[in-house]
Structure formats: structure tokens, C-alpha cells
Design an enzyme around this catalytic site. Structure first.
Site, short mmCIF file in Angstrom:
data_model
loop_
_atom_site.label_atom_id
_atom_site.label_comp_id
_atom_site.label_asym_id
_atom_site.label_seq_id
_atom_site.Cartn_x
_atom_site.Cartn_y
_atom_site.Cartn_z
N LYS A 80 -14.10 26.06 61.08
CA LYS A 80 -15.48 25.59 60.91
C LYS A 80 -15.79 25.15 59.48
CE LYS A 80 -17.56 30.22 60.20
NZ LYS A 80 -18.15 29.99 58.88
N ASP A 81 -14.95 25.56 58.51
CA ASP A 81 -15.17 25.17 57.12
C ASP A 81 -14.63 23.77 56.81
OD1 ASP A 81 -16.33 27.63 56.56
OD2 ASP A 81 -14.45 28.52 55.85
N ARG A 132 -28.21 26.57 60.19
CA ARG A 132 -28.09 26.64 61.66
C ARG A 132 -28.64 27.96 62.19
NH1 ARG A 132 -24.47 29.45 64.38
NH2 ARG A 132 -23.27 29.80 62.47
N ARG A 133 -28.20 29.06 61.57
CA ARG A 133 -28.69 30.37 62.00
C ARG A 133 -30.18 30.51 61.73
NH1 ARG A 133 -23.49 33.17 59.21
NH2 ARG A 133 -22.10 33.21 61.02
N ARG A 150 -24.98 35.06 50.19
CA ARG A 150 -23.65 34.51 49.96
C ARG A 150 -22.67 35.66 49.74
NH1 ARG A 150 -22.90 29.52 47.68
NH2 ARG A 150 -20.70 30.09 47.98
N ARG A 156 -21.24 40.81 51.93
CA ARG A 156 -22.53 40.60 52.59
C ARG A 156 -23.00 41.86 53.30
NH1 ARG A 156 -21.60 35.20 55.94
NH2 ARG A 156 -19.41 35.42 55.34
N CYS A 245 -21.57 21.95 56.27
CA CYS A 245 -22.02 23.34 56.37
C CYS A 245 -23.55 23.47 56.35
CB CYS A 245 -21.42 24.17 55.24
SG CYS A 245 -19.63 24.36 55.34
#
Length: 524
Positions: A80-81, A132-133, A150, A156, A245
Site C-alpha cells: 500500500k506504500d 482515508r480513515r 505518526r 503509535r 497516501c
């Protein structure tokens, strides 16, 4: 292959896990490899959100540069990156199996409120760096305050434990791969159709030089073609939207029973209300283009929608429809009344499960103040019933998410085999779930309310008519007809059967709830 390969990887715990997984997979096919840790822009700059960073490939560019320079032989990425286009001279040689792409909402235990959707207290502070979230979370819970988060996965989670946030959102794949202990936190799992993941979430990509054909051929032993087929849809959608992203885009494709199911969510901004689309198709040809066309600015939308349900000002369906300046006419064509005022305490003592097919069943059952065994479990049909049960302070052990009651019945029957299940519901109900139970499961029917059809129902001139139960269909068409220009959405297959009998075409949502209904209207 007689040479020792050099694998380029970032230095985070998750990146190293992924690189070592590939190293071990190569060892299993007799290829030796060693790791080289490379720091990327995304690792160095931790004080800015992704949309403030310049360019694309924040976590991949430096690895790609070393590949092109020949200082490493392959790079392992979280797929996904990766930008949607490889730099000239590089290709993706293999993709891994897909880890569960669900999202986790991790909540400090003193910030849990089970009466609220997602079990998170009102006005909570949620950490995430993903637009997105953010967009999808606020669509479900507009009261939340979203703050930037981040760092790698353990960092996190530690920031949450330090009470910098009330909750954080994180990909389940990373937590699963690292085997992290979350027992001190409350964990809510959001499935890929509840909160649509990033394209390629949960998949590892192995990138090599295009000219290294020997390595490419060797890596096919690690390549999962069915995953690549699904990712092709997701990554093409991302490419067509020109995203990276920072784009508030979720896209998830899976193959079920020979058909591709594609879920897409896109907002204009991180705090904007996202549009959602569900498509099911046997062929992937032209699907990304079809998806992007549905999200096009200025596309023709219905001017008005009628739904057979009362809607609150803050309901998901209302906000999703009114976002496009579409008029909503919301009125139920039925009313419900209780049929009992007392429960048999003996029956309640000997039940293992309670299953609710509707929000009304939950409401009327708990109005009777039931005294339930501590170990009793709850099953529900759809997220609407689940949310109503939450308001009563209970969690579900099973949620039937399909619009096909026969599928739900089969799944639930396997789960409760040999046990006793209480079914509070409407008097004279279709008993669709009960009929699917195995012979050794004890079924107890408990009518708690009665459905009464309204008389002299006024016809609607709306472009789209949304029907939320078979009874509402009966009430509407007792005296009204469908106009030729009107389109119909039925919440589930039992409601759809009414239209089958009339020979009327209708759209069926993926899920029997307001999110699914909004997707169906958007997809017309």
C-alpha cells in the site's frame, strides 16, 4: 541461484518482520539472502502529516534508488506504500498472501462507552495520520476529534498508552504480524466492508530490477496470482484517481463464489463525508473505469429519494444522500405495537443465545426487562440491530451481514448447533433464520411486537424508492403503482421477493443497513 541476495528494507519492526519473512521464504526454496536497512523520507520526517510531504513514495523511494543503483537485489515493501507506477527499470516480481485487511480501533479502557457506535465515548480524541480513515470514521461518528499520529506500529500504540489519545486506528495486519499484546486495551475490529482499507492493504510486494530475469523466475514460487488479480483492481482505481497516501480513498477487492466484490470509499477531503460504492462482477474488465465514473464530478444523480423509514437528522443515510443536494422523503408505512407485557423467567434461565432480526425486536424485548443468564450470547441481523443492542449495553457474538437471510441462517446454525436459541420478533414473521437451524438446536419463538400496515398510503413521486421491509412493500403497493421513471432499492432478499412477484427490477445492497442502502442509491 548460487549468489547471496541483498534484501533492502526499512528498519521498523514491521518492515524487518516482512523482510525476514521473505528471507525465510527464499531459504525454503534454497536461495540465500541478507538484509540491508535503508532509511526513507517517511522515516526521517515524523513531524508532518502525509499530505504535507512532497511527492509520492515517502516510504519507498530510497529503496528503489538503491535497487536501480544495484546495491540491493530486491526490496520488500508494504504494497500500500508503493506509488501506482514503478520507476523505469523496476517491476513487482511477486506479492504475498493477504493478511486480514481489517482496521483496529484501539481504545483506552476508561474511554470505552459500549452504548456508542464503535464503543468509543462521545467526543473522543482519535489518532490517525490517514485521511482515508479520518473521513470514514467521521462519517460514522462526527463527534470525534481526529488528531495527527505518526510513527511505527509499536510507537503509535505506546503513544495511546501514554494517554496522548483516547483511541487510535491501526491496520490489523501489522499488529498480527508483530504478535503484539493488546490485552490492556479495548479492541474494536472494523471489517473491510465497514471501514474500507487502503488499496493493497495487508499485502507485501517484492520489487526487483526488470532486467533480473533469473531472480524474477525464482520469485514466482512466492507469487500469489489470485492476490495480484484483486490488487490490479484496487491499484488501477488508485492510479485513475491520481492518488497517494494522502488521498481519502479506500478500495478493496475480493473474490467470493467466482465473483469479484469491490468496495470503494472516496471523500474530497479528510474531514469530508465520503461516497461509497459496491460493485459485484464476474469479469474485472473495465471495472476500475466504471468505479471512477461513478465518482465523477457532475455525474447525473437522482433529484429525490423516498425511504420507508424515519430518519434522524444525523443518520448515515440522510447525510450520504443530502450531501448531493438530493431531497429525502422519509416515512415509515407501518407501525409496531407490543403483544406481551411479561416474560417467562423459566424460559430465560435455560437459553444459550438470543437472536434479533430487527431493531424493533431488540427494543420491544428489552422493554420487558428480561433477566438473562450471564453467559448468554447475542446474534443479530445487520449492523442496525447491532447498534440498537449496543445502546442496551450488550455486545454481539454474531452479526449477519448478508442481505440473504438463508446465508445468515446457515452461518448462525453452524455456530449454535445443539444449543437453545431464543428468537424475539414480530408476530407472524417469516421465521427465515429459525428455519435454517439444525434439528438438534432448540428454537424458542417469542413474538414481542406486531406489525400494523398504515392505510391510505400516499404515493411518492421520488426518483428512487427505498424499501426497508416486506411489510412496507405491502403497505405501499396496496393502493399505489410504480411510475416508469422510478427505480427501486430493496434492503434484503426477503423484501426483494415482493418485487420478484410483481416483476419489478430492484437494486440489492451488499449490507442490510443504512451504509448499504446509501451505496445502492449511489450506484444506480
Amino acid at each position: 541461484m548460487d549468489r547471496t541476495l541483498t534484501i533492502g528494507t526499512r528498519g521498523s519492526d514491521l518492515a524487518l518482520w516482512q523482510a525476514n519473512f521473505v528471507k525465510d521464504s527464499l531459504a525454503a526454496i534454497n536461495i540465500k539472502a541478507e538484509l540491508k536497512i535503508i532509511k526513507t523520507q517517511g522515516d526521517r520526517i515524523l513531524n508532518l502529516s502525509f499530505d504535507k510531504l512532497e511527492g509520492k513514495g515517502f516510504f519507498t523511494k530510497e529503496l528503489e534508488d538503491e535497487l536501480l543503483a544495484g546495491t540491493i537485489d530486491l526490496a520488500v515493501h508494504s504494497h500500500k506504500d508503493l506509488p501506482t507506477e514503478n520507476p523505469p527499470g523496476l517491476i513487482i516480481a511477486a506479492v504475498s498472501e493477504r493478511e486480514d485487511p481489517s482496521e483496529l480501533l484501539l481504545i483506552l479502557k476508561d474511554c470505552v462507552d459500549v452504548h456508542q457506535k464503535l464503543s468509543l465515548k462521545y467526543g473522543a480524541i482519535v489518532g490517525t495520520s490517514s485521511n482515508r480513515r479520518k473521513a470514514q470514521l467521521l462519517a460514522h461518528r462526527p463527534d470525534l476529534e481526529i488528531q495527527e499520529l505518526r510513527g511505527n506500529v509499536p510507537t503509535r500504540i505506546q503513544k495511546l498508552r501514554n494517554e496522548s489519545y483516547d483511541a487510535i486506528m491501526i491496520a490489523k495486519a501489522g499488529v498480527s504480524r508483530l504478535g503484539l499484546d493488546l490485552s490492556d486495551l479495548h479492541v474494536e475490529t472494523l471489517t473491510p466492508n465497514e471501514l474500507i482499507p487502503a488499496p493493497a492493504q495487508g499485502v507485501m510486494a517484492i520489487q526487483i530490477r526488470e532486467s533480473d530475469t533469473e531472480l524474477f523466475n525464482s520469485l514466482q514460487a512466492l507469487n500469489h496470482l489470485h492476490v495480484a488479480e484483486e490488487l490490479a483492481i484496487e491499484r488501477t482505481v488508485l492510479k485513475l484517481f491520481g492518488g497517494g497516501c494522502h488521498l481519502p480513498l479506500g478500495c478493496y477487492c475480493r473474490k467470493e463464489d467466482g465473483k469479484f466484490q469491490v468496495f470503494t470509499s472516496k471523500a474530497d477531503e479528510g474531514d469530508g463525508f465520503p461516497d461509497r460504492l459496491f460493485i459485484e462482477t464476474e469479469s474485472t474488465e473495465g471495472v476500475p473505469e466504471k468505479i471512477v465514473a461513478k465518482f465523477a464530478k457532475g455525474r447525473k444523480m437522482p433529484q429525490s429519494v423516498f425511504i420507508t423509514r424515519e430518519l434522524s437528522e444525523h443518520s448515515y443515510f440522510r447525510r450520504a444522500i443530502e450531501k448531493h443536494k438530493i431531497n429525502i422523503e422519509a416515512r415509515s408505512l407501518i407501525r409496531t405495537v407490543p403483544v406481551i407485557n411479561k416474560l417467562d423467567s423459566y424460559i430465560l434461565k435455560h437459553i444459550d443465545w438470543v437472536f434479533f432480526s430487527s431493531k424493533n425486536a431488540v427494543e420491544y424485548f428489552f422493554e420487558l426487562n428480561p433477566s438473562l443468564p450471564k453467559e448468554v450470547k447475542f446474534g443479530v441481523m445487520g449492523s442496525g440491530s447491532e447498534e440498537m443492542l449496543r445502546r442496551k449495553g450488550y455486545f454481539t457474538a454474531y452479526v449477519g451481514e448478508s442481505t440473504d437471510t438463508a446465508e445468515v441462517a446457515a452461518d448462525f446454525a453452524e455456530l449454535v448447533k445443539g444449543q437453545t436459541v431464543l428468537f424475539p420478533g414480530a408476530e407472524g414473521s417469516l421465521r427465515s433464520i429459525q428455519q435454517g437451524m439444525s434439528a438438534d438446536t432448540k428454537v424458542i419463538d417469542l413474538p414481542v411486537y406486531e406489525t400494523v400496515l398504515e392505510e391510505d398510503v400516499e404515493a411518492s413521486g421520488a426518483d428512487v424508492l427505498v424499501f426497508t421491509s416486506p411489510s412496507n412493500v405491502d403497505a405501499y403497493f396496496a393502493e399505489n403503482l410504480l411510475d416508469p421513471y422510478q427505480k427501486v432499492v430493496a434492503i434484503g432478499k426477503s423484501t426483494g421477493k415482493k418485487f420478484d412477484e410483481m416483476g419489478v427490477k430492484y437494486a440489492l445492497p451488499f449490507s442490510p443497513d443504512e451504509v448499504g442502502l446509501a451505496e445502492a442509491v449511489f450506484g444506480l
